[in-house]
Write a protein that holds these residues in place. Sequence first.
Motif, mmCIF file in Angstrom:
data_model
loop_
_atom_site.group_PDB
_atom_site.id
_atom_site.type_symbol
_atom_site.label_atom_id
_atom_site.label_comp_id
_atom_site.label_asym_id
_atom_site.label_seq_id
_atom_site.Cartn_x
_atom_site.Cartn_y
_atom_site.Cartn_z
ATOM 1 N N TYR A 22 0.818 -1.207 0.000
ATOM 2 C CA TYR A 22 0.000 0.000 0.000
ATOM 3 C C TYR A 22 0.857 1.265 0.000
ATOM 4 O O TYR A 22 0.573 2.217 -0.741
ATOM 5 N N PHE A 23 1.901 1.280 0.823
ATOM 6 C CA PHE A 23 2.732 2.487 0.935
ATOM 7 C C PHE A 23 3.963 2.435 0.044
ATOM 8 O O PHE A 23 4.760 3.385 0.037
ATOM 9 N N THR A 70 -7.196 4.714 16.093
ATOM 10 C CA THR A 70 -6.724 5.925 15.420
ATOM 11 C C THR A 70 -5.866 5.581 14.214
ATOM 12 O O THR A 70 -5.985 6.211 13.148
ATOM 13 N N VAL A 116 -7.354 7.336 10.739
ATOM 14 C CA VAL A 116 -6.858 8.636 10.274
ATOM 15 C C VAL A 116 -5.485 8.581 9.612
ATOM 16 O O VAL A 116 -5.016 9.598 9.101
ATOM 17 N N SER A 117 -4.819 7.445 9.619
ATOM 18 C CA SER A 117 -3.461 7.387 9.081
ATOM 19 C C SER A 117 -3.475 7.484 7.556
ATOM 20 O O SER A 117 -4.202 6.753 6.882
ATOM 21 N N THR A 118 -2.660 8.395 7.033
ATOM 22 C CA THR A 118 -2.528 8.554 5.589
ATOM 23 C C THR A 118 -1.115 8.245 5.097
ATOM 24 O O THR A 118 -0.844 8.310 3.910
ATOM 25 N N SER A 119 -0.221 7.902 6.022
ATOM 26 C CA SER A 119 1.146 7.544 5.650
ATOM 27 C C SER A 119 1.689 6.556 6.672
ATOM 28 O O SER A 119 1.119 6.372 7.757
ATOM 29 N N HIS A 149 2.393 8.157 10.059
ATOM 30 C CA HIS A 149 1.249 8.292 10.961
ATOM 31 C C HIS A 149 0.987 6.986 11.701
ATOM 32 O O HIS A 149 0.717 6.988 12.914
ATOM 33 N N ARG A 162 -7.264 -1.059 7.023
ATOM 34 C CA ARG A 162 -7.755 -0.034 7.953
ATOM 35 C C ARG A 162 -8.878 -0.602 8.830
ATOM 36 O O ARG A 162 -8.871 -0.433 10.057
#
Length: 399
Positions: free
Chosen positions: A11-12, A63, A67-70, A73, A136
């Motif tokens: 994903y990243f 959390t 809310v993590s986008t990277s 985070h 997620r």
Amino acid sequence: MGVLLDEFVEYFECTTRAAGIVVSLPFTVGSLTGILTGVLLRALGTRPLMIVSGAVTAASLITAGMVSTSLVHIALCFIVFSFGYSVMQTVSVAVLLQYFPDNFAVANGVSLTGGPLGMMILPPVVQQLIQLYGWRGALVLLGALTANYCVLAALVRPLRTRNPYTPIADEEPNSTANPTSNESPLDNWRQRFGAMCEKIDLQMFVDEPGFVTIQIVNVLVGVIYFGWHIYLIPNGNAQGFNETRSSFLATFGGFGAVFGRISSGFVINYGLVQAHDLFAGSAFLLAVVFLLDPIAASSYEAVATLATLGGFGFGVLFPLMIVLSVNFPDKRRVSAIAWMFLFSGCGLSAGGFLFGWIYDMTVDYGVVFGTMGVISAVIGLLSLTLRRACFTCKTQDRE
């Protein structure tokens, strides 16, 4: 976390070692706070401290999923998780020492079976959750599950004593009196700092024979413990097994770990073998298991058998790390446990990075597991130098 490793890499679009560091954070960075657990216990008490720690772990996982986008985070959320997890882990062992002072080895082994049971159940479940809700959603649901820490911590109660009240002597001042103090604020803070240092107990590294060796062993065990746990499933994927069969390798490992954790406590408690001898034997068993892994790569049955034996080896090692660490005077046991979690936590973090880096360089999990085998052999040799750990047990009492 081993199931999430490949998800994060994909994903990243990050390296395996970067993802390895991140998935190791929930169990590593927070171990630095373990040495302050004695201070926190005195200030808050056992049950409130465990409830607060459980709330921190649950909120951080939820959390991370929402809310993590990277990857950064997620790393920050996992670091917060690790603080709550570390305190929860240290306090739970301290409570066992109070509840079962004479049969600690058995109680400790039985209590730790929850970990391998979760290892048997959760990886396939998380794999299904990822397929249904994505990584997620899986993290959010894991956070909700973790909130049960708070419920279970509320059941932890202090021991009742026969005489909980201590009479006040005639010459002692009344407890309701408010004597004036001539101490300056600086002296007050100096006393507080001194009390904190006493709880941390750095002097153990000088006074207690073998304590330094135990911490070196704890670091190395942490390296291979987390390396095996997070790379067991990716190793199955790399060998060509599908995701479901690979996730069930953790189930086989958990089955072996349950048996190892239960049996080790009884063996030690009844004096059948010394703790450091059993520790060394388990380390040498793991060395053989890891070195055979590249040879067994073509057969799922052989890999599953090795996963079971590896789980058994770690099932013995982890409780005995605690047993060896509490083989000190009563007033130093909480500090010794905290130092154990600190050094093993450093090893956990190093293992996540080290083996991820080796795989990035070689693209071969055979080299990764071979390195684990060498480290396991070193652990076995070091553990043979430890002094004998003796615990009160029923057979000894009868003699």
